[in-house]
Design a protein around this motif. Sequence first.
Motif, PDB file in Angstrom:
ATOM      1  N   UNK A  56       1.399  14.322 -10.151  1.00  0.00           N
ATOM      2  CA  UNK A  56       0.879  14.111 -11.490  1.00  0.00           C
ATOM      3  C   UNK A  56      -0.112  12.973 -11.626  1.00  0.00           C
ATOM      4  N   UNK A  57      -0.659  12.518 -10.525  1.00  0.00           N
ATOM      5  CA  UNK A  57      -1.660  11.447 -10.580  1.00  0.00           C
ATOM      6  C   UNK A  57      -2.589  11.581  -9.391  1.00  0.00           C
ATOM      7  N   UNK A  58      -3.834  11.219  -9.588  1.00  0.00           N
ATOM      8  CA  UNK A  58      -4.840  11.352  -8.535  1.00  0.00           C
ATOM      9  C   UNK A  58      -4.676  10.224  -7.513  1.00  0.00           C
ATOM     10  N   UNK A  59      -4.447  10.548  -6.236  1.00  0.00           N
ATOM     11  CA  UNK A  59      -4.347   9.509  -5.213  1.00  0.00           C
ATOM     12  C   UNK A  59      -5.676   8.755  -5.060  1.00  0.00           C
ATOM     13  N   UNK A  60      -5.597   7.461  -4.803  1.00  0.00           N
ATOM     14  CA  UNK A  60      -6.785   6.642  -4.601  1.00  0.00           C
ATOM     15  C   UNK A  60      -6.779   6.061  -3.192  1.00  0.00           C
ATOM     16  N   UNK A  61      -7.953   5.999  -2.605  1.00  0.00           N
ATOM     17  CA  UNK A  61      -8.058   5.448  -1.256  1.00  0.00           C
ATOM     18  C   UNK A  61      -7.835   3.944  -1.325  1.00  0.00           C
ATOM     19  N   UNK A  62      -6.901   3.456  -0.522  1.00  0.00           N
ATOM     20  CA  UNK A  62      -6.579   2.031  -0.536  1.00  0.00           C
ATOM     21  C   UNK A  62      -5.971   1.610   0.788  1.00  0.00           C
ATOM     22  N   UNK A  63      -6.774   1.659   1.860  1.00  0.00           N
ATOM     23  CA  UNK A  63      -6.221   1.339   3.178  1.00  0.00           C
ATOM     24  C   UNK A  63      -5.695  -0.089   3.275  1.00  0.00           C
ATOM     25  N   UNK A  64      -6.186  -0.992   2.418  1.00  0.00           N
ATOM     26  CA  UNK A  64      -5.742  -2.381   2.478  1.00  0.00           C
ATOM     27  C   UNK A  64      -4.518  -2.670   1.635  1.00  0.00           C
ATOM     28  N   UNK A  65      -4.052  -1.680   0.844  1.00  0.00           N
ATOM     29  CA  UNK A  65      -2.832  -1.884   0.071  1.00  0.00           C
ATOM     30  C   UNK A  65      -1.675  -2.137   1.027  1.00  0.00           C
ATOM     31  N   UNK A  66      -0.672  -2.892   0.593  1.00  0.00           N
ATOM     32  CA  UNK A  66       0.385  -3.304   1.523  1.00  0.00           C
ATOM     33  C   UNK A  66       1.072  -2.164   2.268  1.00  0.00           C
ATOM     34  N   UNK A  67       1.500  -1.100   1.565  1.00  0.00           N
ATOM     35  CA  UNK A  67       2.239  -0.059   2.282  1.00  0.00           C
ATOM     36  C   UNK A  67       1.356   0.755   3.224  1.00  0.00           C
ATOM     37  N   UNK A  68       0.208   1.263   2.785  1.00  0.00           N
ATOM     38  CA  UNK A  68      -0.607   1.972   3.780  1.00  0.00           C
ATOM     39  C   UNK A  68      -0.990   1.071   4.960  1.00  0.00           C
ATOM     40  N   UNK A  69      -1.282  -0.189   4.710  1.00  0.00           N
ATOM     41  CA  UNK A  69      -1.657  -1.099   5.800  1.00  0.00           C
ATOM     42  C   UNK A  69      -0.500  -1.255   6.782  1.00  0.00           C
ATOM     43  N   UNK A  70       0.728  -1.414   6.271  1.00  0.00           N
ATOM     44  CA  UNK A  70       1.895  -1.554   7.149  1.00  0.00           C
ATOM     45  C   UNK A  70       2.182  -0.245   7.875  1.00  0.00           C
ATOM     46  N   UNK A  71       2.040   0.882   7.179  1.00  0.00           N
ATOM     47  CA  UNK A  71       2.249   2.182   7.818  1.00  0.00           C
ATOM     48  C   UNK A  71       1.227   2.391   8.935  1.00  0.00           C
ATOM     49  N   UNK A  72      -0.028   2.038   8.696  1.00  0.00           N
ATOM     50  CA  UNK A  72      -1.063   2.146   9.723  1.00  0.00           C
ATOM     51  C   UNK A  72      -0.689   1.285  10.933  1.00  0.00           C
ATOM     52  N   UNK A  73      -0.248   0.055  10.677  1.00  0.00           N
ATOM     53  CA  UNK A  73       0.132  -0.851  11.768  1.00  0.00           C
ATOM     54  C   UNK A  73       1.259  -0.236  12.600  1.00  0.00           C
ATOM     55  N   UNK A  74       2.279   0.312  11.923  1.00  0.00           N
ATOM     56  CA  UNK A  74       3.416   0.883  12.644  1.00  0.00           C
ATOM     57  C   UNK A  74       3.043   2.176  13.375  1.00  0.00           C
ATOM     58  N   UNK A  75       2.210   3.013  12.766  1.00  0.00           N
ATOM     59  CA  UNK A  75       1.770   4.246  13.437  1.00  0.00           C
ATOM     60  C   UNK A  75       0.971   3.897  14.697  1.00  0.00           C
ATOM     61  N   UNK A  76       0.071   2.933  14.586  1.00  0.00           N
ATOM     62  CA  UNK A  76      -0.692   2.521  15.776  1.00  0.00           C
ATOM     63  C   UNK A  76       0.219   1.985  16.866  1.00  0.00           C
ATOM     64  N   UNK A  77       1.220   1.186  16.495  1.00  0.00           N
ATOM     65  CA  UNK A  77       2.168   0.637  17.469  1.00  0.00           C
ATOM     66  C   UNK A  77       2.989   1.757  18.115  1.00  0.00           C
ATOM     67  N   UNK A  78       3.359   2.761  17.333  1.00  0.00           N
ATOM     68  CA  UNK A  78       4.101   3.904  17.873  1.00  0.00           C
ATOM     69  C   UNK A  78       3.263   4.621  18.940  1.00  0.00           C
ATOM     70  N   UNK A  79       2.007   4.919  18.616  1.00  0.00           N
ATOM     71  CA  UNK A  79       1.162   5.630  19.571  1.00  0.00           C
ATOM     72  C   UNK A  79       0.784   4.771  20.772  1.00  0.00           C
ATOM     73  N   UNK A  80       0.833   3.461  20.624  1.00  0.00           N
ATOM     74  CA  UNK A  80       0.560   2.560  21.750  1.00  0.00           C
ATOM     75  C   UNK A  80       1.798   2.394  22.638  1.00  0.00           C
ATOM     76  N   UNK A  81       2.938   2.959  22.201  1.00  0.00           N
ATOM     77  CA  UNK A  81       4.173   2.823  22.960  1.00  0.00           C
ATOM     78  C   UNK A  81       4.900   1.517  22.684  1.00  0.00           C
ATOM     79  N   UNK A  82       4.483   0.795  21.650  1.00  0.00           N
ATOM     80  CA  UNK A  82       5.084  -0.503  21.326  1.00  0.00           C
ATOM     81  C   UNK A  82       6.148  -0.408  20.237  1.00  0.00           C
ATOM     82  N   UNK A  83       6.372   0.753  19.664  1.00  0.00           N
ATOM     83  CA  UNK A  83       7.345   0.904  18.574  1.00  0.00           C
ATOM     84  C   UNK A  83       8.041   2.241  18.744  1.00  0.00           C
ATOM     85  N   UNK A  84       9.367   2.228  18.585  1.00  0.00           N
ATOM     86  CA  UNK A  84      10.131   3.468  18.687  1.00  0.00           C
ATOM     87  C   UNK A  84      10.670   3.932  17.352  1.00  0.00           C
TER      88      UNK A  84
END
Length: 184
Positions: A56-84
Amino acid sequence: MDSHGRYEQQVVWAVVDTDIGPLLLAATGDGLVNVVFHATDTVRDRALERLASRLGTRPVEAPGSPLPAEAIRQVRAYFAGDRQDFDLPLDWSLTSGFNRQVLRELATGVPYGSVVGYGDLAERVGLPRAAQAVGAAMGANPLPVVVPCHRVVGSDGGIGGFGGGLDTKRRLLALEGVLPEPLF
């Protein structure tokens, strides 16, 4: 507030490049709400339209917002083999009932580097004859990778299906050491 007196919840999104292609990560104030494979411009735009319709609301691009930024950090760490494990708040609002129950069990009960059969997962949620329904729940998983539906396989030893494509499933299982790295 919207016309019904409800507060609209902001939905923010970002795209992260990974070894399996671009992933769209979308979050609400409650947590990560959606992960979408193969998030090229066309796929991303369709996914954002679906999210707008469902939430019910239009998503806005916000890569620097806290949650997307943390999710990006964790996804990158997962693919780097640094996070399980992912340590992110999850918004389960895109799933309900049996599907939500199965996905929650999967998220907490099937660790990195292991797999579970569709039937075994059905048994864990108290419905041992619901293997096909578990398969449908995996196909409807709004949070793939983070809620690891790639870890669910056929009881016959087959890899099973996968919404992100079987090559993507093989690559995720190889990353976790379950399968050998694909040759091509």
